[in-house]
Design a protein around this motif. Structure first.
Motif, PDB file in Angstrom:
ATOM      1  N   CYS B  42      16.551  20.950  38.997  1.00 37.02           N
ATOM      2  CA  CYS B  42      16.993  20.515  37.764  1.00 37.02           C
ATOM      3  C   CYS B  42      17.443  19.045  37.627  1.00 37.02           C
ATOM      4  O   CYS B  42      17.367  18.806  36.491  1.00 37.02           O
ATOM      5  N   ALA B  43      18.335  18.811  38.788  1.00 34.28           N
ATOM      6  CA  ALA B  43      18.637  17.441  38.452  1.00 34.28           C
ATOM      7  C   ALA B  43      17.533  16.396  38.376  1.00 34.28           C
ATOM      8  O   ALA B  43      17.614  15.549  37.588  1.00 34.28           O
ATOM      9  N   GLY B  52      11.865   9.355  30.342  1.00 32.79           N
ATOM     10  CA  GLY B  52      10.645   9.295  29.545  1.00 32.79           C
ATOM     11  C   GLY B  52       9.353  10.131  30.116  1.00 32.79           C
ATOM     12  O   GLY B  52       8.536  10.205  29.376  1.00 32.79           O
ATOM     13  N   ALA B  53       9.975  10.641  31.103  1.00 26.50           N
ATOM     14  CA  ALA B  53       8.597  11.105  31.955  1.00 26.50           C
ATOM     15  C   ALA B  53       8.199  12.595  31.048  1.00 26.50           C
ATOM     16  O   ALA B  53       9.036  13.308  30.843  1.00 26.50           O
ATOM     17  N   LYS B  54       6.955  12.959  31.413  1.00 25.36           N
ATOM     18  CA  LYS B  54       6.451  14.374  30.939  1.00 25.36           C
ATOM     19  C   LYS B  54       6.923  15.162  32.196  1.00 25.36           C
ATOM     20  O   LYS B  54       6.252  14.760  33.229  1.00 25.36           O
ATOM     21  N   THR B 175      24.733  25.454  32.910  1.00 22.78           N
ATOM     22  CA  THR B 175      24.934  24.175  32.370  1.00 22.78           C
ATOM     23  C   THR B 175      23.467  23.116  32.390  1.00 22.78           C
ATOM     24  O   THR B 175      23.035  22.577  31.665  1.00 22.78           O
ATOM     25  N   LEU B 176      23.204  23.150  33.853  1.00 20.39           N
ATOM     26  CA  LEU B 176      21.799  22.467  34.087  1.00 20.39           C
ATOM     27  C   LEU B 176      20.706  22.779  33.370  1.00 20.39           C
ATOM     28  O   LEU B 176      19.845  21.926  32.798  1.00 20.39           O
ATOM     29  N   GLU B 181      16.078  22.391  29.351  1.00 15.87           N
ATOM     30  CA  GLU B 181      15.450  22.956  28.015  1.00 15.87           C
ATOM     31  C   GLU B 181      15.720  21.910  26.953  1.00 15.87           C
ATOM     32  O   GLU B 181      14.638  21.668  26.325  1.00 15.87           O
ATOM     33  N   ARG B 182      16.803  21.395  26.661  1.00 13.98           N
ATOM     34  CA  ARG B 182      17.085  20.649  25.695  1.00 13.98           C
ATOM     35  C   ARG B 182      16.439  19.426  25.725  1.00 13.98           C
ATOM     36  O   ARG B 182      15.931  18.647  24.619  1.00 13.98           O
ATOM     37  N   LEU B 183      15.865  18.757  26.996  1.00 12.84           N
ATOM     38  CA  LEU B 183      15.151  17.437  26.878  1.00 12.84           C
ATOM     39  C   LEU B 183      13.662  17.900  26.943  1.00 12.84           C
ATOM     40  O   LEU B 183      12.935  16.845  27.160  1.00 12.84           O
ATOM     41  N   GLY B 184      13.254  19.126  26.739  1.00 10.43           N
ATOM     42  CA  GLY B 184      11.894  19.509  26.545  1.00 10.43           C
ATOM     43  C   GLY B 184      11.057  19.408  27.764  1.00 10.43           C
ATOM     44  O   GLY B 184       9.696  19.454  27.797  1.00 10.43           O
TER      45      GLY B 184
END
Lengths: 113, 666
Positions: B42-43, B52-54, B175-176, B181-184
């Motif tokens: 996750c980190a 910016g990575a996919k 939390t992680l 998820e928030r970062l897509g």
């Protein structure tokens, strides 16, 4: 006398049960299924019923499902051989985890819930 | 009323609840592919996605709780750069090199230094995304372990202050995963990655990793990932010696049961070098002898400082270097200085009398023992049973809340210490956990072992392939998170300069045939019997004492299993398919353990490695890492120097290398 029919079963799996559900509290939302780290739980074919505990022998006893249940419908139970023992200092009486006793529930929450 | 009415016994032969399609192939392209979504994964996902990575992350479980640290963490290690720390990262390196328990001379020093440099910073980052780390509501105001200026709470050593108690550590993984998820980031859950894909399908040293193949434990569908960089964060193999679900389900090992070594197996299969494969030990009780983690009375680690009394209430004192410590000294076990250094990283902290086994035998102390929580000062008791127990490992629901439900009250109750044999289990060997009887053939991989060989960018010996967390030999939560982010920064930096290389369809087809072979059978050998059978080979042939003949015996035994039982493994649904594929990785990791053990022709006190047939120890020319990989279809061993990470082409100091490779600017 009517003859009772008997069924052939595989022996009971061990641990017998990893978690218990309260059918009154559970609304079959299946949220717990997606918190289990070892995919022990499966959706019940009957909608609205508690999930099937498919693999109690693969339970890690991490309590993730119980902690995630919004309805407090899940009780994790340690297998008999894991039920730790304590004594009340004042009386010397012995108690075990997951076994009903006369003590009052200790409701003090952990530091952060 | 809570019942077990919906247990599987009452639903014989029900239909598999998910749609199954073993033919379907899902194809995913990304910049950075992360295999294993625990703390490190996750980190890594967060660090790469923020730049910016996919990113795609694959996990056998759900990201919200998966991984070795998924259920909770009570303390944060090696925060050398926090304002109160008296130990510098350089000093900490000396500590690791001096302490065999943490790897000693086989410490992957670059990984530890990265952790020391970034641990505190990473903790502040976690706070920004919502993790409660401080005593925000002043519950412990004025306590000796609390800094009243910052609200940070320290553990074990209140002088050196490198270990920070986390107020909300049980919330770390949720939390992680929320941030992921928030970062897509695309999350692929309940999916097992089992083989790496390589350029042109060529494996062995020098090959390039371009993705991985995976399958779902629910639908059985295949997933083919094509990536510019791949990071393996899938933990370490645990279970080569132990398989027993009979007594305590999947809790028969210290570690997360999803740690089945597929990362190590697939890295070697692709041609990456692994090391420290021969390093294993008995950390604490295993198999059916275990008790719930941290859920019985103890004097060590999470329980450090709790007074221990015997059956008659007689206090067993903590000592240091033979001298009895009073209460104020217990938490000032400073290093360097008077202390033994145990408190720097938790582990073994102070001692009950070193001759405790003899004192039990002579009757001075009577079994059973108890953790006398009621006799502790209220703040120390609350921080032990409330913060430590409550946040660490599986203690939130399974210990704190469940014990409380049945009336356990730390103000009034004494939790029993498992009754164990005096000589074998009340001495150092069973530490740091009094968790039940210790049995030598029930072994686990050492905390810092079974990892890839990697450079200062955390790249393995193969291009395109990186490691972090346990797969890089780091056993701490802070280590997983710091190395995850560090590896991801470098993996993304490399990815930006790389084109996507298409996968080789012949290789995909070859691995698909292997993965799905057990679905062609619905009788034969089940995965549980197979895992237990392989564990028996290791118990006998790779136990406490090793010799060439016995190790070879183990390899021959596995050859027979490969030709015999392995061909009979069956999977009747996708869940069994996942477990049978773990059987494949288990046998491969076990063979590598035997082969690496044969290559180490000496004993090693540091890694608890004992040879019957070679009298020497690992000094002088024997002081080296043994490496292993697969070349031309065979296990091939080699060697590299210890501290290779401070030799050419690298600089000689940790700091110089870190500054050059940390990729913080990218």
């Amino acid at each position: 006398m009517a003859e009772k029919e008997y069924t052939l079963y595989p022996n009971p799996i061990t641990p017998n049960s990893a978690i218990l559900f309260d059918e009154e509290l559970c609304n079959g939302c299946n949220r717990c299924i997606d918190f289990c780290r070892t995919d022990v739980l499966m959706p019940n074919p009957e909608r609205g019923k508690p999930p099937i505990v498919a693999y109690p022998d693969e339970c890690w006893f991490g309590g993730c499902c119980a902690g995630a249940c919004p309805h407090h419908a899940i009780l994790m139970v340690h297998p008999m051989n894991q039920r730790a023992v304590w004594r009340r200092k004042e009386t010397g009486n012995l108690y075990r985890v997951c076994v009903e006793n006369e003590l009052e529930e200790n409701k003090r929450p952990p530091i952060v819930e | 009323m809570y019942t077990n009415k919906t247990d599987i016994q009452n639903y014989p032969g029900i239909k598999w609840p998910y749609p199954v399609d073993y033919e379907k192939i899902n194809r995913i392209s990304c910049d950075v592919l992360i295999l294993g979504g625990g703390l490190a994964g996750c980190a890594a996902a967060i660090a790469a996605a923020r730049r910016g990575a996919k990113v795609a992350v694959v996990d056998k479980g759900p990201l919200v709780r998966s991984g070795s640290g998924g259920t909770g963490i009570d303390h944060w290690h090696d925060a050398c750069l926090n304002p109160k720390s008296k130990i510098s990262p350089e000093q900490l390196m000396e500590f690791y090199f001096q302490n065999p328990y943490w790897g000693g001379k086989y410490t992957m020093g670059h990984m530890r230094y990265i952790q020391a440099m970034e641990s505190y910073k990473a903790l502040l980052e976690l706070e920004k995304i919502g993790l409660p780390i401080r005593d925000f509501d002043d519950e412990f105001e004025g306590s000796a372990f609390r800094d009243d200026t910052t609200g940070l709470m320290y553990a074990y050593d209140y002088e050196n202050c490198t270990v920070i108690r986390l107020k909300g550590g049980a919330l770390l993984k949720p939390t992680l995963s929320a941030e992921v998820e928030r970062l897509g980031v695309q999350a692929y859950e309940y999916i097992m990655a089992s083989h790496l894909l390589t350029e042109d399908g060529k494996t062995g040293p020098g090959s390039r990793v371009i993705g991985a193949i995976a399958f779902s434990g629910r639908t059985g569908e295949c997933y083919v990932f094509n990536a510019k960089s791949t990071i393996i964060c899938s933990g370490m193999p645990q279970g080569e010696w132990i398989f027993s679900t009979e007594f305590n389900g999947a809790s028969s090992k210290f570690w997360d049961p999803n740690n089945t070594g597929e990362g190590q197996a697939m890295m070697a299969e692709a041609g990456a070098e692994l090391t420290l494969m021969e390093s294993n030990y008995t950390i604490c009780a295993n198999g059916g002898m275990r008790w719930p983690m941290y859920g019985t009375g103890d004097s060590n680690n999470t329980w450090y400082g709790c007074p221990i009394v015997d059956a008659n209430g007689k206090r067993i004192p903590y000592t240091q270097n033979g001298k009895v410590m009073d209460w104020s000294e217990i938490y000032k076990n400073t290093w360097p200085g008077t202390g033994d250094g145990g408190s720097v990283t938790s582990g073994s902290l102070g001692e009950l009398p070193g001759d405790l086994p003899e004192k039990i035998m002579s009757g001075e102390y009577k079994l059973p023992f108890y953790a006398d929580l009621p006799s502790m000062p209220p703040d120390e008791r609350r921080v032990l049973w409330g913060l430590m127990i409550g946040n660490e490992g599986k203690t939130n629901y399974p210990v704190y809340k469940l014990y409380g439900k049945y009336g356990f009250d730390p103000d009034k109750d004494m939790l029993q210490v498992p009754v164990m044999a005096p000589k074998s289990n009340f001495n150092k060997r069973a530490k740091p956990y009094w968790n039940g009887e210790v049995y030598e053939p029930w072994r686990e991989c050492q905390k810092c072992s079974n990892c890839a060989v990697y450079d200062w960018t955390m790249k393995t010996t193969l291009d395109g392939l990186y490691v972090a967390g346990l797969t890089a030999g780091n056993n701490f939560a802070s280590g997983a998170i710091t190395t995850g982010a560090y590896a991801a920064r470098n993996a993304w930096k490399a990815a930006k300069q790389t084109e996507l290389i298409p996968v080789n369809e012949d290789q995909v087809q070859k691995y698909r045939e292997q993965i799905y072979a057990p679905t062609k059978r619905d009788y034969g050998i089940g995965w549980k019997e197979f895992k237990a059978g392989c564990a028996r080979v290791m118990q006998g042939n790779c136990g406490e004492y090793k010799s060439d003949e016995v190790l070879q015996n183990g390899l021959d035994w596995f050859k027979s299993i490969r030709e015999g039982e392995m061909q009979q493994l069956y999977a009747r649904n996708p869940h069994e398919l996942m477990r049978t594929n773990e059987c494949y990785t288990q046998i491969m990791v076990s063979e590598m353990t035997l082969t690496a053990s044969m290559a180490r022709k000496c004993s090693s006190p540091t890694m608890n490695f004992k040879r019957l047939d070679y009298p020497g120890t690992d000094e002088g020319e024997n002081e080296k890492y043994i490496t292993i990989t697969v070349k031309d279809g065979k296990y091939t061993t080699g060697e590299i120097p210890v501290k290779y990470y401070l030799q050419a082409p690298y600089a000689q100091s940790f700091k110089e290398n870190y500054d050059k490779y940390c990729a913080l600017e990218d």
